[in-house]
Design a protein around this motif. Sequence first.
Motif, mmCIF file in Angstrom:
data_model
loop_
_atom_site.group_PDB
_atom_site.id
_atom_site.type_symbol
_atom_site.label_atom_id
_atom_site.label_comp_id
_atom_site.label_asym_id
_atom_site.label_seq_id
_atom_site.Cartn_x
_atom_site.Cartn_y
_atom_site.Cartn_z
ATOM 1 N N SER A 102 0.764 -1.174 -0.085
ATOM 2 C CA SER A 102 -0.011 -0.135 0.184
ATOM 3 C C SER A 102 0.801 1.356 -0.023
ATOM 4 O O SER A 102 1.852 1.413 0.676
ATOM 5 N N PRO A 103 0.587 2.417 -0.759
ATOM 6 C CA PRO A 103 1.343 3.565 -0.965
ATOM 7 C C PRO A 103 1.400 4.391 0.252
ATOM 8 O O PRO A 103 0.477 4.518 1.051
ATOM 9 N N GLU A 158 7.009 -2.951 3.592
ATOM 10 C CA GLU A 158 5.807 -3.411 3.593
ATOM 11 C C GLU A 158 4.911 -2.346 2.820
ATOM 12 O O GLU A 158 3.701 -2.643 2.613
ATOM 13 N N HIS A 159 5.615 -1.559 2.249
ATOM 14 C CA HIS A 159 4.683 -0.419 1.542
ATOM 15 C C HIS A 159 5.341 0.191 0.336
ATOM 16 O O HIS A 159 6.537 -0.009 0.360
ATOM 17 N N ARG A 160 4.711 0.467 -0.697
ATOM 18 C CA ARG A 160 5.330 1.311 -1.955
ATOM 19 C C ARG A 160 5.548 2.819 -1.337
ATOM 20 O O ARG A 160 4.519 3.527 -0.969
ATOM 21 N N ASN A 206 2.892 0.020 12.651
ATOM 22 C CA ASN A 206 1.755 -0.632 13.359
ATOM 23 C C ASN A 206 0.379 0.058 13.179
ATOM 24 O O ASN A 206 -0.567 -0.500 12.783
ATOM 25 N N PHE A 207 0.569 1.385 13.070
ATOM 26 C CA PHE A 207 -0.593 1.991 12.735
ATOM 27 C C PHE A 207 -1.014 1.898 11.258
ATOM 28 O O PHE A 207 -2.288 1.651 11.169
ATOM 29 N N LEU A 208 -0.405 1.976 10.541
ATOM 30 C CA LEU A 208 -0.455 1.815 9.013
ATOM 31 C C LEU A 208 -1.184 0.250 8.841
ATOM 32 O O LEU A 208 -1.931 0.079 7.664
ATOM 33 N N ARG A 209 -0.715 -0.580 9.657
ATOM 34 C CA ARG A 209 -1.076 -2.002 9.506
ATOM 35 C C ARG A 209 -2.639 -2.180 9.774
ATOM 36 O O ARG A 209 -3.254 -3.186 9.574
ATOM 37 N N GLN A 210 -3.132 -1.410 10.818
ATOM 38 C CA GLN A 210 -4.509 -1.699 11.252
ATOM 39 C C GLN A 210 -5.499 -1.391 10.315
ATOM 40 O O GLN A 210 -5.621 -0.488 9.541
ATOM 41 N N SER A 249 -1.467 6.859 2.083
ATOM 42 C CA SER A 249 -1.246 7.211 3.474
ATOM 43 C C SER A 249 -0.012 8.363 3.442
ATOM 44 O O SER A 249 0.928 8.174 2.864
ATOM 45 N N LEU A 250 -0.565 9.503 4.184
ATOM 46 C CA LEU A 250 0.361 10.576 4.242
ATOM 47 C C LEU A 250 1.129 10.556 5.752
ATOM 48 O O LEU A 250 0.227 10.620 6.605
ATOM 49 N N VAL A 251 2.604 10.690 5.663
ATOM 50 C CA VAL A 251 3.269 10.963 6.823
ATOM 51 C C VAL A 251 4.093 12.024 6.788
ATOM 52 O O VAL A 251 4.957 12.247 6.028
ATOM 53 N N GLY A 252 3.664 13.159 7.454
ATOM 54 C CA GLY A 252 4.246 14.552 7.326
ATOM 55 C C GLY A 252 4.951 15.116 8.715
ATOM 56 O O GLY A 252 4.145 14.903 9.709
ATOM 57 N N LEU A 253 5.951 15.540 8.654
ATOM 58 C CA LEU A 253 6.639 16.141 9.798
ATOM 59 C C LEU A 253 6.765 17.669 9.705
ATOM 60 O O LEU A 253 7.149 18.231 8.712
#
Length: 293
Positions: free
Chosen positions: A49-50, A74-76, A289-293, A114-118
Amino acid sequence: MKAFLASIALVAACHGAPASQPPVTPRIESGYVDIDGGRLFYEVTGSGSPVILLHAGNVDRQMWDDQFIAFSREHRVLRYDLRGYGKSAPETGPYEAHVDLHALLQSVGFARPSLVGLSGGGRIAIDFALAYPEMVDRLVFVAPGLSGWQFASDDTSWFAEGRAMRDRGDSVGIAVAWANHSFYTHLAMTYPAVAEKMRKIAGDNANHWMNRIRHGETERGVKPPALGRTNAIRAPTLLIVGDRDVPDILHIAETLAATVPGIRRQTFPGVGHFVNMERPAEFNRVVLNFLRQ
């Protein structure tokens, strides 16, 4: 019989199960995407999953070195340089960073990432989720900014030094001054190796400051800003913050925790602004863990 068993052992030693091999580094694809008035550099690796990694302001995609490959198992995963940073084209005219992200995703064909931003990347993720809710799977805000927020506790010493460098036209000096911002104080005291890496990345982006000298602030503010609208976010959301971050970031975190429906919060004790670099193993575990749920 003993001779036979000895011969079997010798064959097994020479031709038996292969020794364990080191993990293979996944193939990294890179390229450029033309956007309105600019060009963005990106890197992609992994499968699944992206996930998009959005870097903080005044640095570039290198701040995600501890996540880019780790997440790709686990992800693209796609990371890119925002307009004006890294290998992307400089800022020369008005633009909106979340619109740039939309154009990038359309070009590379990432559907519902999914977006991961800091920090500034978190601000962009929030703006994007409000503008294009159907294009977001999950959200991870890390020490995020928030459009419309008026920062009250910025480091005045950084501004004074930065202005002096700007007046001399010294873009490298501005980058060095930025490394004295309060965001970096905790790094320098607790994680000197990380602080040194951040200073290098800031120095690599000296051209960003030169463009600011030439063209001024070209990123347009989002209208209406996200402040006051975050209760409209519907994607599953994780908020990560270090308890040693600057007061404004902690206040933004409190605002998001109180307004984003169903948001989950993870506070890292003893950690400052750059959570992913200060505690990479723990950060990776929590986010994956959050992205897997």
